[in-house]
Each structure stands twice: as C-alpha cells, then as structure tokens.
Motif scaffolding. Structure first.
Motif, mmCIF file in Angstrom:
data_model
loop_
_atom_site.group_PDB
_atom_site.id
_atom_site.type_symbol
_atom_site.label_atom_id
_atom_site.label_comp_id
_atom_site.label_asym_id
_atom_site.label_seq_id
_atom_site.Cartn_x
_atom_site.Cartn_y
_atom_site.Cartn_z
ATOM 1 N N TYR A 1 -3.330 -4.530 3.943
ATOM 2 C CA TYR A 1 -3.385 -3.284 3.190
ATOM 3 C C TYR A 1 -4.619 -3.269 2.290
ATOM 4 C CZ TYR A 1 -1.754 0.378 -0.075
ATOM 5 O OH TYR A 1 -1.638 1.508 -0.838
ATOM 6 N N LEU A 2 -5.389 -2.168 2.304
ATOM 7 C CA LEU A 2 -6.543 -1.997 1.412
ATOM 8 C C LEU A 2 -6.050 -1.500 0.056
ATOM 9 C CD1 LEU A 2 -8.908 0.006 3.833
ATOM 10 C CD2 LEU A 2 -8.958 -2.451 3.395
ATOM 11 N N LYS B 1 -7.737 7.459 -3.472
ATOM 12 C CA LYS B 1 -7.173 7.553 -2.135
ATOM 13 C C LYS B 1 -6.520 8.927 -1.945
ATOM 14 C CE LYS B 1 -2.815 5.177 -3.272
ATOM 15 N NZ LYS B 1 -2.017 3.973 -2.996
ATOM 16 N N ASN C 1 -5.285 3.050 5.282
ATOM 17 C CA ASN C 1 -4.041 2.323 5.485
ATOM 18 C C ASN C 1 -3.084 3.246 6.234
ATOM 19 O OD1 ASN C 1 -4.750 0.007 3.798
ATOM 20 N ND2 ASN C 1 -4.502 1.391 2.055
ATOM 21 N N CYS D 1 -0.515 8.254 6.161
ATOM 22 C CA CYS D 1 -1.917 7.815 6.200
ATOM 23 C C CYS D 1 -2.487 7.848 4.783
ATOM 24 C CB CYS D 1 -2.696 8.754 7.117
ATOM 25 S SG CYS D 1 -4.491 8.539 7.107
ATOM 26 N N ILE E 1 -7.839 -6.870 -0.463
ATOM 27 C CA ILE E 1 -7.040 -6.642 0.736
ATOM 28 C C ILE E 1 -5.877 -7.625 0.685
ATOM 29 C CG2 ILE E 1 -7.021 -6.630 3.255
ATOM 30 C CD1 ILE E 1 -10.015 -6.086 3.196
ATOM 31 N N TYR F 1 -4.475 -1.580 8.658
ATOM 32 C CA TYR F 1 -5.632 -0.962 8.009
ATOM 33 C C TYR F 1 -6.831 -1.038 8.925
ATOM 34 C CZ TYR F 1 -8.563 -5.022 6.828
ATOM 35 O OH TYR F 1 -9.402 -6.112 6.894
#
Length: 262
Positions: A185-186, A193, A218, A226, A236, A244
């Motif tokens: 996961y970022l 985001k 992600n 999304c 990360i 991701y």
C-alpha cells in the motif's frame, strides 16, 4: 508600472520585443538565500511589477556568501528561456556571470536531485536580458545563482520564464502497462489522494495514467475502491487487502513536443 493582475501571457512584453512570449513564473512560489534587508522578498521577482528601483520594494536582493533565487513552477514545463530584469538605480555591474539551472524535484527537499542546466551568462546583463536555454529542458524548479568566478550581492527585479505545460503523452509511450504489486500500500496524506468508488483495477490504472499529477494508485480488492496518489508516497507498507502500482515516467507531452524523461 504594475501589472500584477496579468497571470499568464504579458501584453507588456510586446513593448520590449517579445510579442507572443508567455511567462509561466508570474506569482509562483519562490525561495532564496537570505533577504538583504527584509524589504526585498524573493516573491518580488515574479510579482509582475517591472519597477526596477530597489528602494520601491519591487526587487529581490541577497548579500549571502553564495546568493541564489529559485521559483517553483508547480508543474513540469518545457522551458525555453529566462528573462531577467536588473535594477535601474545603480550597481548594474553587479548582475553578471550567472548560472541558470533547473530541477524536476525540489532540491531543498532532495539535495541529490538531478541538476538540469539551462544556460550560463558571462559578463554583465542588460536592463532586461533574455537568456535562451542551450536546448529546451523539462523541469519544475528554476534556480539562478552566480558562477563560482564571481561573488557579489544578487539583485533580481523581475524574472520571466518562457515554457509550455507538460502532461503524460499516452500515445507515444513505449508501453502503457504498469506493474501491479500485491499485498502492499502507498501511504500518502489524505489531502494528496483521490478516492474513486466502484472501480475496477484496469479502470483505476487508466484513471491514474491520464491524471497529470498521479504518482500511482492503491486498489482495495474487497471494496473495489481506487485511491489515486497525487504526490510521492511517504512510505510503502504491507497490507494484504491492497495492490498498488506506480506510473511509468515514459514521456511528457509539451505543446506538441514529446520529451522522454526516463
């Protein structure tokens, strides 16, 4: 002459022989070495005010040992040249022997950011000199400093930069495919985001690819949500519920010019 209300192409430049020339630096964020006297902010160099008398608080001045000035264009541009206006009330001889360099990353945040040379100017500058880059460059940050052979107080009354905005060229990349990493996961701030609900993995990838400032995404496998990461992630981490991907750099498309920045 104060033209602060003009945001992009400056009509006033017709008067100095630059008709059709578009300034992408006006009112953008600026940074610099120490302000000389608290009355010469770095922002004065991109405020649109062509008054070149320093005492009118219309110029930037620094007397640091190695003075410098930098503007953040807030996006990648294809830069073709920089116009510099010197002060008109004396000490014109000081503005000489300059280097103009650029970066795609903020060199203050990343000291190892690659330096992209624009050009160098030896000798003194005219009242308003245009210095074309040796070749067009693609960058976000533009910095002006003295060459090592010259140390003096630096005064810039106006800096104007010609260039074209860049975006991904989805038609000229080697490939539009991306590598999917499972179980990771970022991590980005919530303000950096964008959530796209009821998505598919392919739609999420396509959405990010066509988003100018999308670093990667992600994708939640269970909720089919999304998350577009609009800035470089802080880290990360492992998360079994996500996959991701990071977008390929590929080409930037700048006003008809496709530029490989890989």
């Amino acid at each position: 002459m104060d033209i602060r209300g003009v945001h992009t192409c400056w009509i006033i430049l017709v008067l100095v022989g630059k008709s059709g020339w578009c300034n992408i630096a006006v009112n953008k964020p600026t940074y610099s070495s120490t302000d000389y006297d608290g009355k010469s902010s770095s922002s004065h160099a991109v405020d649109g005010n062509l008054d070149a008398v320093r005492s009118h608080s219309s110029c930037f001045t620094s007397s640091a040992a190695s003075p410098w000035w930098m503007v953040d264009l807030q996006g990648n541009y294809r830069i073709t040249g920089v116009t510099i206006q010197r002060r008109s009330d004396g000490y014109q001889y000081r503005l000489r022997d300059l280097a103009i360099v650029a970066f795609r990353e903020d060199p203050q945040q990343n000291p190892s950011a690659d330096i992209i040379p624009c050009t160098e100017k030896t000798g003194t500058l005219g009242a308003m000199d245009t210095l074309p880059c040796d070749q067009p460059i693609v960058a976000r940050f533009v910095k002006i400093h003295y060459l090592p052979i010259f140390t003096e107080i630096l005064t810039l009354c106006e800096v104007q930069i010609s260039g074209d905005v860049c975006s991904r060229d989805t038609t000229k990349c080697f490939s539009t495919s991306v590598d999917i990493v499972n179980g990771m996961y970022l991590v980005v701030d919530s303000t950096d985001k964008r959530i796209v609900n009821d998505s598919t993995l392919s739609y999420c990838s396509n959405k990010c690819y066509r988003e100018k400032n999308c670093y990667g995404f992600n994708y939640n496998l269970a909720s089919k949500t999304c998350e577009l990461a609009l800035k470089t992630p802080t880290q990360i981490v492992s998360d079994a519920g996500f996959v991701y991907s990071v977008m390929p750099s590929c080409f930037l498309y700048c006003n008809g010019h496709s530029v490989n920045i890989c």
